[in-house]
Scaffold this motif. Structure first.
Motif, PDB file in Angstrom:
ATOM      1  N   LEU A  60       8.107  76.580  32.232  1.00  0.00           N
ATOM      2  CA  LEU A  60       8.962  77.236  31.245  1.00  0.00           C
ATOM      3  C   LEU A  60       8.707  78.732  31.171  1.00  0.00           C
ATOM      4  O   LEU A  60       9.625  79.514  30.927  1.00  0.00           O
ATOM      5  N   ILE A  61       7.467  79.144  31.385  1.00  0.00           N
ATOM      6  CA  ILE A  61       7.154  80.573  31.375  1.00  0.00           C
ATOM      7  C   ILE A  61       7.880  81.263  32.521  1.00  0.00           C
ATOM      8  O   ILE A  61       8.513  82.310  32.322  1.00  0.00           O
ATOM      9  N   GLN A  62       7.804  80.673  33.704  1.00  0.00           N
ATOM     10  CA  GLN A  62       8.509  81.247  34.853  1.00  0.00           C
ATOM     11  C   GLN A  62      10.018  81.228  34.642  1.00  0.00           C
ATOM     12  O   GLN A  62      10.721  82.165  35.026  1.00  0.00           O
ATOM     13  N   THR A  63      10.516  80.173  34.021  1.00  0.00           N
ATOM     14  CA  THR A  63      11.955  80.088  33.756  1.00  0.00           C
ATOM     15  C   THR A  63      12.407  81.205  32.830  1.00  0.00           C
ATOM     16  O   THR A  63      13.435  81.847  33.068  1.00  0.00           O
ATOM     17  N   MET A  64      11.632  81.466  31.761  1.00  0.00           N
ATOM     18  CA  MET A  64      11.998  82.533  30.834  1.00  0.00           C
ATOM     19  C   MET A  64      11.907  83.912  31.493  1.00  0.00           C
ATOM     20  O   MET A  64      12.768  84.765  31.273  1.00  0.00           O
ATOM     21  N   ILE A  65      10.877  84.128  32.295  1.00  0.00           N
ATOM     22  CA  ILE A  65      10.724  85.419  32.974  1.00  0.00           C
ATOM     23  C   ILE A  65      11.879  85.640  33.950  1.00  0.00           C
ATOM     24  O   ILE A  65      12.518  86.693  33.969  1.00  0.00           O
ATOM     25  N   LYS A  66      12.174  84.618  34.757  1.00  0.00           N
ATOM     26  CA  LYS A  66      13.231  84.753  35.758  1.00  0.00           C
ATOM     27  C   LYS A  66      14.616  84.788  35.126  1.00  0.00           C
ATOM     28  O   LYS A  66      15.557  85.301  35.724  1.00  0.00           O
ATOM     29  N   MET A  67      14.734  84.267  33.909  1.00  0.00           N
ATOM     30  CA  MET A  67      16.013  84.318  33.205  1.00  0.00           C
ATOM     31  C   MET A  67      16.439  85.769  33.012  1.00  0.00           C
ATOM     32  O   MET A  67      17.624  86.094  33.132  1.00  0.00           O
ATOM     33  N   PHE A  68      15.470  86.653  32.745  1.00  0.00           N
ATOM     34  CA  PHE A  68      15.791  88.057  32.527  1.00  0.00           C
ATOM     35  C   PHE A  68      15.713  88.885  33.806  1.00  0.00           C
ATOM     36  O   PHE A  68      16.440  89.860  33.951  1.00  0.00           O
ATOM     37  N   LEU A  69      14.830  88.517  34.722  1.00  0.00           N
ATOM     38  CA  LEU A  69      14.662  89.317  35.934  1.00  0.00           C
ATOM     39  C   LEU A  69      15.696  88.998  37.005  1.00  0.00           C
ATOM     40  O   LEU A  69      16.070  89.882  37.777  1.00  0.00           O
ATOM     41  N   SER A  70      16.116  87.745  37.090  1.00  0.00           N
ATOM     42  CA  SER A  70      17.142  87.383  38.074  1.00  0.00           C
ATOM     43  C   SER A  70      18.126  86.404  37.440  1.00  0.00           C
ATOM     44  O   SER A  70      18.067  85.200  37.682  1.00  0.00           O
ATOM     45  N   PRO A  71      19.033  86.926  36.593  1.00  0.00           N
ATOM     46  CA  PRO A  71      19.986  86.053  35.896  1.00  0.00           C
ATOM     47  C   PRO A  71      20.865  85.275  36.863  1.00  0.00           C
ATOM     48  O   PRO A  71      21.295  85.793  37.883  1.00  0.00           O
ATOM     49  N   GLY A  72      21.110  84.028  36.528  1.00  0.00           N
ATOM     50  CA  GLY A  72      21.972  83.186  37.355  1.00  0.00           C
ATOM     51  C   GLY A  72      21.266  82.525  38.508  1.00  0.00           C
ATOM     52  O   GLY A  72      21.885  81.787  39.269  1.00  0.00           O
TER      53      GLY A  72
ATOM     54  N   PHE B  65      24.539  79.032  31.755  1.00  0.00           N
ATOM     55  CA  PHE B  65      24.224  79.088  30.333  1.00  0.00           C
ATOM     56  C   PHE B  65      23.221  80.202  30.042  1.00  0.00           C
ATOM     57  O   PHE B  65      23.335  80.909  29.042  1.00  0.00           O
ATOM     58  N   GLN B  66      22.264  80.386  30.938  1.00  0.00           N
ATOM     59  CA  GLN B  66      21.281  81.449  30.748  1.00  0.00           C
ATOM     60  C   GLN B  66      21.926  82.830  30.856  1.00  0.00           C
ATOM     61  O   GLN B  66      21.560  83.742  30.110  1.00  0.00           O
ATOM     62  N   VAL B  67      22.859  82.997  31.754  1.00  0.00           N
ATOM     63  CA  VAL B  67      23.576  84.275  31.854  1.00  0.00           C
ATOM     64  C   VAL B  67      24.333  84.546  30.559  1.00  0.00           C
ATOM     65  O   VAL B  67      24.320  85.668  30.036  1.00  0.00           O
ATOM     66  N   PHE B  68      24.974  83.516  30.002  1.00  0.00           N
ATOM     67  CA  PHE B  68      25.675  83.666  28.731  1.00  0.00           C
ATOM     68  C   PHE B  68      24.706  84.087  27.622  1.00  0.00           C
ATOM     69  O   PHE B  68      24.999  84.990  26.839  1.00  0.00           O
ATOM     70  N   LEU B  69      23.538  83.455  27.558  1.00  0.00           N
ATOM     71  CA  LEU B  69      22.559  83.789  26.523  1.00  0.00           C
ATOM     72  C   LEU B  69      22.038  85.216  26.681  1.00  0.00           C
ATOM     73  O   LEU B  69      21.827  85.916  25.687  1.00  0.00           O
ATOM     74  N   ILE B  70      21.840  85.655  27.910  1.00  0.00           N
ATOM     75  CA  ILE B  70      21.388  87.023  28.141  1.00  0.00           C
ATOM     76  C   ILE B  70      22.450  88.019  27.678  1.00  0.00           C
ATOM     77  O   ILE B  70      22.132  89.034  27.051  1.00  0.00           O
ATOM     78  N   LEU B  71      23.712  87.731  27.965  1.00  0.00           N
ATOM     79  CA  LEU B  71      24.791  88.611  27.513  1.00  0.00           C
ATOM     80  C   LEU B  71      24.848  88.678  25.989  1.00  0.00           C
ATOM     81  O   LEU B  71      25.026  89.759  25.415  1.00  0.00           O
ATOM     82  N   VAL B  72      24.674  87.536  25.331  1.00  0.00           N
ATOM     83  CA  VAL B  72      24.668  87.526  23.861  1.00  0.00           C
ATOM     84  C   VAL B  72      23.517  88.377  23.343  1.00  0.00           C
ATOM     85  O   VAL B  72      23.687  89.195  22.429  1.00  0.00           O
ATOM     86  N   ALA B  73      22.329  88.208  23.925  1.00  0.00           N
ATOM     87  CA  ALA B  73      21.158  88.973  23.478  1.00  0.00           C
ATOM     88  C   ALA B  73      21.354  90.465  23.731  1.00  0.00           C
ATOM     89  O   ALA B  73      21.068  91.290  22.860  1.00  0.00           O
ATOM     90  N   LEU B  74      21.856  90.819  24.900  1.00  0.00           N
ATOM     91  CA  LEU B  74      22.039  92.232  25.223  1.00  0.00           C
ATOM     92  C   LEU B  74      23.131  92.888  24.381  1.00  0.00           C
ATOM     93  O   LEU B  74      23.006  94.059  24.007  1.00  0.00           O
ATOM     94  N   LEU B  75      24.176  92.157  24.053  1.00  0.00           N
ATOM     95  CA  LEU B  75      25.241  92.722  23.231  1.00  0.00           C
ATOM     96  C   LEU B  75      24.842  92.828  21.759  1.00  0.00           C
ATOM     97  O   LEU B  75      25.346  93.693  21.039  1.00  0.00           O
ATOM     98  N   SER B  76      23.935  91.980  21.323  1.00  0.00           N
ATOM     99  CA  SER B  76      23.537  92.029  19.916  1.00  0.00           C
ATOM    100  C   SER B  76      22.627  93.217  19.603  1.00  0.00           C
ATOM    101  O   SER B  76      22.621  93.700  18.465  1.00  0.00           O
ATOM    102  N   VAL B  77      21.907  93.726  20.590  1.00  0.00           N
ATOM    103  CA  VAL B  77      20.991  94.850  20.339  1.00  0.00           C
ATOM    104  C   VAL B  77      21.737  96.123  19.937  1.00  0.00           C
ATOM    105  O   VAL B  77      21.414  96.719  18.904  1.00  0.00           O
ATOM    106  N   PRO B  78      22.736  96.599  20.684  1.00  0.00           N
ATOM    107  CA  PRO B  78      23.435  97.802  20.227  1.00  0.00           C
ATOM    108  C   PRO B  78      24.177  97.596  18.906  1.00  0.00           C
ATOM    109  O   PRO B  78      24.316  98.531  18.122  1.00  0.00           O
TER     110      PRO B  78
END
Length: 145
Positions: free
Chosen positions: A78-90, A103-116
């Motif tokens: 799970l640690i590798q999955t979370m790290i790779k989720m951000f370093l190599s999406p999809g 689904f992980q790409v969608f979650l990354i987009l939600v997280a990145l759009l919520s910050v600004p």
């Protein structure tokens, strides 16, 4: 991890109660909602993966004492999955479930759009509102002496 994330979500939900109590709709919509989206799309997803991994039987048994033998495939880290989720999406090497990469790409987009949204929307709305009040002659805040 699950207790920590639950505790942080409790704090975030209490802040929503404060926003509602004080009638601060700007903070509720443009601070609290993006905060929940960011939290759940990152740490909430990690908690989901932990619980999901608990429910899957990989059939692992002690092999030679040092290495596990898993006839149903190695359980993903799970640690590798979370790290790779951000370093190599999809790109998911050892997926937990079908459709995980998308689904992980969608979650990354939600997280990145919520910050600004959290950083810029509320301050810009407050500057605009205060500027309108100042032009109307109310609440300028200037000290007259």
């Amino acid at each position: 991890v699950i207790f920590g994330v639950t505790h942080m979500m409790l704090g975030i939900c209490l802040s929503a109660a404060n926003h509602v109590y004080f009638g601060d709709r700007i903070s509720l919509w443009w601070e609290w909602v993006p905060r929940v989206l960011f939290m759940m799309s990152t740490f909430g997803y990690m908690c989901f993966m932990i619980v999901y991994k608990w429910t899957v039987d990989y059939g692992c048994q002690n092999g030679d004492g040092e290495h596990l033998t898993c006839p149903n495939g190695q359980p993903p880290s799970l640690i590798q999955t979370m790290i790779k989720m951000f370093l190599s999406p999809g790109n998911v090497e050892n997926p937990l479930y079908e459709g995980q990469a998308g689904f992980q790409v969608f979650l990354i987009l939600v997280a990145l759009l919520s910050v600004p949204v959290m950083l810029f929307v509320k301050p810009l709305m407050l500057v605009r509102r205060n500027g309108q009040q100042h032009r109307r002659g109310g609440g300028g805040g200037a000290i007259k002496g």
